[in-house]
Design an enzyme around this catalytic site. Sequence first.
Site, PDB file in Angstrom:
ATOM      1  N   LYS A  52     -32.169  24.496  61.885  1.00 33.88           N
ATOM      2  CA  LYS A  52     -31.913  24.038  60.513  1.00 33.88           C
ATOM      3  C   LYS A  52     -32.803  24.803  59.533  1.00 33.88           C
ATOM      4  O   LYS A  52     -32.359  25.220  58.460  1.00 33.88           O
ATOM      5  CB  LYS A  52     -32.170  22.528  60.395  1.00 33.88           C
ATOM      6  N   GLN A  96     -35.425  13.699  62.331  1.00 35.73           N
ATOM      7  CA  GLN A  96     -34.760  14.222  63.519  1.00 35.73           C
ATOM      8  C   GLN A  96     -34.674  13.145  64.601  1.00 35.73           C
ATOM      9  O   GLN A  96     -35.667  12.524  64.955  1.00 35.73           O
ATOM     10  CB  GLN A  96     -35.509  15.466  64.034  1.00 35.73           C
ATOM     11  N   ASP A 119     -27.964  13.400  55.697  1.00 43.28           N
ATOM     12  CA  ASP A 119     -27.266  13.158  56.965  1.00 43.28           C
ATOM     13  C   ASP A 119     -26.141  12.136  56.783  1.00 43.28           C
ATOM     14  O   ASP A 119     -25.294  11.978  57.655  1.00 43.28           O
ATOM     15  CB  ASP A 119     -28.258  12.590  58.015  1.00 43.28           C
TER      16      ASP A 119
END
Length: 299
Positions: A52, A96, A119
């Site tokens: 990422k 994460q 997200d």
Amino acid sequence: MAYIIDGKKLAAEIKQEVAQEVQGLMGKGIEPHLAVIIVGSDPASQVYVRNKHKACQEVGVRSSIIELSENTTQSVLLARIEELNTDKAVHGILVQSPLPKGLDEQEAFQSISPLKDVDCFHPENVGLLTQGRPRFLPCTPAGVVEILVRTGIEIPGKYIVIVGRSNIVGRPLANMLTQKSDRGNATVTICHTRTRGLSYYTKQADIVIAAAGSPGTIIGEMLNNNCVVVDVGVNRVEDPAAKSGFRLVGDVDFESAELVASHITPVPGGVGPMTIAMLLRNCVKAATSPVSPPWQGGD
Ligand SMILES: NC(=O)c1ccc[n+]([C@@H]2O[C@H](COP(=O)([O-])OP(=O)(O)OC[C@H]3O[C@@H](n4cnc5c(N)ncnc54)[C@H](OP(=O)(O)O)[C@@H]3O)[C@@H](O)[C@H]2O)c1
């Protein structure tokens, strides 16, 4: 033989578009900024976070990685998230997954400001998505839809079977594909481990999307001739011939499926790169817009 959809190429196209948008924002003095929190040292998570970070650098999005030790407490994690929530220079925040045992992932996701929730895991954003007025699109489902659209595969009117009902992939994807829109208007069935006779459904589907997390869940004989197959699964299987001792495979038995399908995505190189591309898009969106829903006013 199926046409193999090149997810890397499609993702590169999207990254180029994002890079242009970032340049435009920079011209207005806005530097899109993603902050990623990683707790502990799970090797797979470290790879995901590195990927990422690299993708952000490629398109000019600033990326900060906040590494917290394995024994971080929930209150320290929440305090760190709150700091990022109030930091005006940060536009997107990711925690994460998976978090080490003992930490409450749900609470962590929920404590991220919905305006920075790139997200799209926050219940407020999930609710908006469900109602057809999304603030952000969840990255993996959005990547799947984008693959279909950019490959010229019509969605409206199609019968789509999704294998997997997780909150990250199956459910939001079904939601998106059933919205009244050019990228929706499909008839969708969600299957899971309690579905009786999975192939009864997959056999009829125009499009099969596998998100089960189990290799070989879909094999060629379960498919309708000329259907489209999108494989979201990423599974490690042992491979003594590989340097790492393992290789990545999807949920679909590629060899048998590609003989039946008209289009198929590979693993790796299919949905994975698209997920990251859609994350970059969300970062730009978070940096660009007064993304609050109309009744809340802007930020
Ligand atoms: N490429 C990417 O960017 C990306 C992003 C996210 C996830 N993934 C991958 O996608 C896969 C799914 O992820 P996830 O987070 O959604 O997984 P998950 O939370 O474990 O959910 C898996 C779902 O599949 C269902 N399932 C499992 N085996 C099945 C079978 N044999 N037949 C029918 N249904 C079955 C499960 O049913 P039950 O609900 O009944 O247990 C569950 O609903 C994983 O391999 C993951 O690594 C890839």
